[in-house]
Design an enzyme around this catalytic site. Structure first.
Site, mmCIF file in Angstrom:
data_model
loop_
_atom_site.group_PDB
_atom_site.id
_atom_site.type_symbol
_atom_site.label_atom_id
_atom_site.label_comp_id
_atom_site.label_asym_id
_atom_site.label_seq_id
_atom_site.Cartn_x
_atom_site.Cartn_y
_atom_site.Cartn_z
ATOM 1 N N ARG B 55 8.793 -15.376 16.694
ATOM 2 C CA ARG B 55 7.962 -16.237 15.846
ATOM 3 C C ARG B 55 8.767 -17.070 14.870
ATOM 4 N NH1 ARG B 55 5.246 -12.355 17.393
ATOM 5 N NH2 ARG B 55 6.743 -11.003 16.388
ATOM 6 N N THR B 56 9.670 -16.408 14.156
ATOM 7 C CA THR B 56 10.354 -17.117 13.074
ATOM 8 C C THR B 56 11.215 -18.250 13.621
ATOM 9 O OG1 THR B 56 10.408 -15.034 11.878
ATOM 10 C CG2 THR B 56 11.780 -16.789 11.014
ATOM 11 N N LYS B 84 34.432 -13.708 18.722
ATOM 12 C CA LYS B 84 35.900 -13.686 18.621
ATOM 13 C C LYS B 84 36.361 -13.155 17.270
ATOM 14 C CE LYS B 84 35.964 -17.935 21.340
ATOM 15 N NZ LYS B 84 36.043 -19.385 21.163
ATOM 16 N N ARG B 105 19.032 -15.827 10.456
ATOM 17 C CA ARG B 105 18.597 -14.427 10.508
ATOM 18 C C ARG B 105 19.831 -13.610 10.834
ATOM 19 N NH1 ARG B 105 13.543 -11.640 13.375
ATOM 20 N NH2 ARG B 105 12.611 -12.589 11.543
ATOM 21 N N HIS B 133 12.540 -11.505 3.574
ATOM 22 C CA HIS B 133 12.056 -12.432 4.590
ATOM 23 C C HIS B 133 11.069 -13.340 3.858
ATOM 24 C CE1 HIS B 133 11.062 -14.197 8.273
ATOM 25 N NE2 HIS B 133 10.553 -13.177 8.942
#
Lengths: 156, 307
Positions: B55-56, B84, B105, B133
């Site tokens: 969703r986000t 890396k 995120r 959030h």
């Protein structure tokens, strides 16, 4: 036991700094964090000395070195009750108490293992929160709050 | 007075004043009513998802495209230089040279704030571990205001995993501005952490703790459900004992107020039965849909195109 007797227990210094009323068990950490033993400075440590005020306390003496207040304040979270005595010719030239800064940078290792500051090459940053007699710290990054007892490690 | 949003990082709901929140909601409402297809023309969103999200990520990318902007980014850090050994700081520093705004995120708590130190472009936190959030909270507030026609003095039940669920912590924090009464419904093992409840007490919030939905259903305007996370339980038997106390079915809604609305940040597993979807109380799909408008509003504000 008088203060003079107590101080003599760990030998008097002619000039330098005496950090008194350090919480028992914290002296070695403070010496390490302030790098007090660098450049061959003579450091004398007393641990678990009897104290009327604190029950037991630690004491640190550094010969021929004047600890600046801002340095002392940097580690005040470990020893919030500490008194700093600047000694000249066996007499107290200046005396001050430490004060905990509102922001503590590059000192505390965040106790939260999931905090970004424990995974990236970066400093740590904590805001201090005064709650009556006690002081807590809040991590700038993970926003978690910790009491002094929950802080387990410090950055050198 | 709301803060000037231009070039502002959106990291934590605790940094939002009441005026800030209301400003975002007002713009979201306008964008829901009338599209602005050229508002962010020529602007680029850098979408940096170090952890899975449906969703986000999709709603932010969709929001940027609906406003006429472009999107670059990754949803799998294994396909980037992180694999890396590149630091988060360096990755974000590089992306900030290619994008005008960055959404991030990350599984580490505080990662978005660290990213903000690397970037001179605004950073929007889309979830940093169990910490914050903030855009989800703004969507929750927008949905509550939309379905209740007000935000002040509501009775809100927060149900499920109150210990680890970041959405409930942030929502409780935000509701402080709106004089809400909170009903915290959770098994003892998953009640709100001491720190969070101490903060609520210090802020003068009225709240009480409960063990079942039945205790509170007749009193509340909003029932905010979250998933009880089975993986949090050391003993599977402990999970079996509590999981049925928090399954919402139509049977429990018999005593509900007519204005009750059910919210859930989704995904749901079995705490919310599909039969509830057909009731007038279900608001969670609309809530997910609202994510688009709230995120459009945030993009427009931090890029200085909405005032």
């Amino acid at each position: 036991m008088s203060t003079i007797e107590q101080q003599l227990q760990v030998s008097a210094i002619k000039s330098g700094t005496v950090i008194d009323h350090v919480r028992a068990g914290q002296a070695l950490t403070i010496v390490r964090l302030l790098n007090l033993a660098a450049q061959h400075k003579t450091v004398t440590i007393g641990m678990n000395l009897p104290s009327r005020k604190m029950g037991h306390k630690d004491l640190i003496k550094v010969a021929n070195y004047e600890l600046p207040p801002e340095e002392a304040n940097r580690v005040a979270i470990l020893a919030p009750d500490a008194d700093i005595n600047i000694i000249a010719n066996y007499k107290i030239k200046n005396k001050f108490k430490v004060s905990i800064p509102s922001l503590i940078e590059r000192l505390i290792v965040c106790p939260n293992p999931h905090c970004v500051s424990n995974h990236e090459p970066m400093g740590s940053k904590f805001a201090t929160l005064h709650r009556g007699e006690t002081v807590a710290v809040r991590c700038w990054y993970c926003e978690k709050t910790f009491t002094q007892d929950e802080i387990v490690d410090y950055r050198v | 007075m709301p803060t000037n949003f231009r070039n502002r990082d959106i990291l934590s709901i605790s940094e939002f004043s009441k005026a800030d929140i209301l400003k975002v909601l007002e713009h979201a409402q306008r964008l829901k009513a009338a599209r602005r297809p050229t508002l962010l023309q020529g602007q680029v969103l850098g979408s940096c998802f170090f952890e899975p999200s449906t969703r986000t990520r999709l709603s932010f990318e969709s929001a940027m495209q609906h406003l006429g902007g472009g999107v670059i980014g990754f949803a799998d850090p294994n396909a980037t230089s992180t694999k890396k050994g590149e630091t988060l700081y360096d990755t974000i520093k590089i992306v900030s040279g290619y994008a005008d705004v960055i959404t991030i995120r990350h599984y580490l708590e505080g990662a978005a704030r660290r990213a903000a130190e690397a970037s001179d472009k605004p950073i929007i936190n889309c979830g940093d571990g169990a910490n914050q959030h903030p855009t989800q909270t703004l969507i929750d507030l927008f949905t509550i205001a939309e379905c209740q026609k007000k935000l002040n003095r509501l009775n809100v039940a927060l149900v499920g995993d109150l210990k680890y669920g970041r959405t409930v912590h942030s929502l409780a924090q935000a509701l402080v501005h709106f004089n809400a009464t909170l009903y915290l419904v959770a098994p003892d093992a998953l009640q709100l952490p001491t720190q969070a409840s101490r903060e609520l007490r210090e802020q003068g919030v009225r709240f009480s703790c409960h063990r079942t939905i039945e205790e509170v259903i007749a009193k509340v305007d909003i029932l905010y459900l979250t998933r009880i996370q089975e993986e949090r339980f050391g003993d599977p038997l402990d999970y079996e004992r509590v999981k049925n106390a928090f399954v919402l079915s139509n049977k429990q809604l018999g005593r509900a107020r007519p204005n009750l609305r059910i919210l859930h940040p989704l995904p749901r597993v079995h705490e919310l039965l599909p039969e509830v979807d057909a009731t007038p109380y279900a608001q969670y799909f609309e809530q997910a849909h609202n994510g688009l408008f709230v995120r459009e509003a945030l993009l427009g504000l931090v890029l200085g195109k909405l005032k």
